[in-house]
Design a protein around this motif. Sequence first.
Motif, PDB file in Angstrom:
ATOM      1  N   UNK A 125      -5.696   4.881  -7.062  1.00 30.93           N
ATOM      2  CA  UNK A 125      -5.020   4.009  -6.107  1.00 30.93           C
ATOM      3  C   UNK A 125      -5.781   2.696  -5.938  1.00 30.93           C
ATOM      4  N   UNK A 126      -7.104   2.742  -5.957  1.00 28.75           N
ATOM      5  CA  UNK A 126      -7.872   1.492  -5.907  1.00 28.75           C
ATOM      6  C   UNK A 126      -7.479   0.602  -7.082  1.00 28.75           C
ATOM      7  N   UNK A 130       0.821  -1.209   0.000  1.00 28.37           N
ATOM      8  CA  UNK A 130       0.000   0.000   0.000  1.00 28.37           C
ATOM      9  C   UNK A 130       0.857   1.262   0.000  1.00 28.37           C
ATOM     10  N   UNK A 131       1.907   1.274   0.818  1.00 29.62           N
ATOM     11  CA  UNK A 131       2.772   2.447   0.868  1.00 29.62           C
ATOM     12  C   UNK A 131       3.482   2.656  -0.462  1.00 29.62           C
ATOM     13  N   UNK A 132       4.041   1.584  -1.011  1.00 28.97           N
ATOM     14  CA  UNK A 132       4.761   1.694  -2.273  1.00 28.97           C
ATOM     15  C   UNK A 132       3.842   2.152  -3.402  1.00 28.97           C
ATOM     16  N   UNK A 133       2.647   1.553  -3.481  1.00 30.20           N
ATOM     17  CA  UNK A 133       1.729   1.933  -4.557  1.00 30.20           C
ATOM     18  C   UNK A 133       1.216   3.362  -4.363  1.00 30.20           C
ATOM     19  N   UNK A 134       1.067   3.812  -3.124  1.00 28.06           N
ATOM     20  CA  UNK A 134       0.675   5.202  -2.881  1.00 28.06           C
ATOM     21  C   UNK A 134       1.746   6.157  -3.395  1.00 28.06           C
ATOM     22  N   UNK A 135       3.005   5.842  -3.097  1.00 27.52           N
ATOM     23  CA  UNK A 135       4.099   6.690  -3.559  1.00 27.52           C
ATOM     24  C   UNK A 135       4.172   6.707  -5.084  1.00 27.52           C
ATOM     25  N   UNK A 136       4.057   5.536  -5.714  1.00 24.55           N
ATOM     26  CA  UNK A 136       4.105   5.464  -7.172  1.00 24.55           C
ATOM     27  C   UNK A 136       2.910   6.184  -7.795  1.00 24.55           C
ATOM     28  N   UNK A 137       1.755   6.083  -7.159  1.00 23.63           N
ATOM     29  CA  UNK A 137       0.557   6.749  -7.660  1.00 23.63           C
ATOM     30  C   UNK A 137       0.753   8.259  -7.685  1.00 23.63           C
ATOM     31  N   UNK A 138       1.261   8.821  -6.593  1.00 24.89           N
ATOM     32  CA  UNK A 138       1.507  10.261  -6.542  1.00 24.89           C
ATOM     33  C   UNK A 138       2.569  10.680  -7.545  1.00 24.89           C
ATOM     34  N   UNK A 139       3.572   9.837  -7.741  1.00 27.98           N
ATOM     35  CA  UNK A 139       4.681  10.189  -8.627  1.00 27.98           C
ATOM     36  C   UNK A 139       4.318  10.080 -10.100  1.00 27.98           C
ATOM     37  N   UNK A 140       3.409   9.154 -10.454  1.00 22.88           N
ATOM     38  CA  UNK A 140       3.267   8.812 -11.864  1.00 22.88           C
ATOM     39  C   UNK A 140       1.868   8.971 -12.450  1.00 22.88           C
ATOM     40  N   UNK A 141       0.828   9.022 -11.634  1.00 24.65           N
ATOM     41  CA  UNK A 141      -0.529   9.000 -12.176  1.00 24.65           C
ATOM     42  C   UNK A 141      -1.103  10.406 -12.340  1.00 24.65           C
ATOM     43  N   UNK A 142      -2.014  10.548 -13.294  1.00 25.54           N
ATOM     44  CA  UNK A 142      -2.789  11.778 -13.449  1.00 25.54           C
ATOM     45  C   UNK A 142      -3.856  11.795 -12.370  1.00 25.54           C
TER      46      UNK A 142
END
Length: 399
Positions: A382-383, A352-364
């Motif tokens: 994130x879902x 969850x932490x890793x995907x949250x960080x990647x989501x903020x870094x890479x997603x629109x």
Amino acid sequence: MNAGVPQDRPERAYDVVLFGATGFVGALTAEYLAAHAPAGCRWALAGRDLAKLERLRERLAAIDPACATLPLLRADAQDATAVRELASSTRVLATTVGPYVWYGAPLVAACAEAGTDYVDLTGEPEFVDRMYVEHDARARESGARLVHACGFDSIPADLGAYFTVRQLPEGVPLTVDGFMRSNAFFSGGTLASALTALGRGPQALAAAQARRLHEPRLLGRRARGPLGVPRFSRETGTWALPLPSLDPRIVTRSAAALERYGPDFRYRHYASVKHLSVALGGTAAVGATAALAQVPPARQWLMKRWEPGRGPDAERRARSWFTVRFVGEGGGHRVLTEVSGGDPGYGETAKMLAESALCLAQDALPETAGQVTTAVAMGDALIHRLQKAGITFRVADAR
């Protein structure tokens, strides 16, 4: 939640920096990033002990040979200069270093000042409230998104309630109850954070009162998170024990920020237990632990019984699981949803932490800034990431 365009951000050396990478959950998060960070993602490990970071990097290289050259950044959480340099080097700073009330504030301050997105694993209400009072305004100015509780505290509850609300009618009063079950164990770091929070009742109350003075009033809508009472839940077939954790506060803050939760929203959060004897025993154990946490020598003794940096082994984690069921009602409709996964405290929390960080870094994502929740900052994006990573969000029944 409709996706927007990413906010304009200054170019940084890294997309994601993981701080506290050599701790128990930190190392699991690093392993997850080594296995799942997409090609081209610039990420680095940070901590105060370079020798430990080098040993971790050797382990990660066995997962992905490219990790052999992973950058290592030395910084101590209490070194303001090093922390400022760390925050300025990356677009997203993820930290596993707790108890956050002791070690987290300089990182939040540095990110708010630098316009750097920040994610952590805190379950400490006092810390979250203090950081809102001290840094929300500056983060809004700089464009930083400060997203606390990006692990088992409080993603299943926050995104699970958000997912449930999305199944219900718009523009009507809504109620959601969450029922959490798990067979998981905990690490020394988690125990230290929990005991610290339990032993700081007056400070937590003062921080909550200060937040209420700073937080704008919600006009024309309500978002509530009452504690509820112990009861038997016919919906889940279990005994429901109120959980006075950070989770309901995060859920109601999401509800206050998003009109999709309706004009009057109420959330209650429970531990879900099959047998009454277990429920009674668990209540007594929590009460005894809370009482001991008020006495500093007893609190220190409990912490030494399971020191930070230790946690359940891989075999125990592989047998662990969690399920959070949600009962949502409104506008004449009723829905039962479920969020579930494997080991919640470690394997899934690292995910969850890793995907949250990647989501903020890479997603629109929607344009947000300041202290925001996972539902407000990342929502559907994130879902979707977590579903792809093996965490289940599903509708079990709808009427």
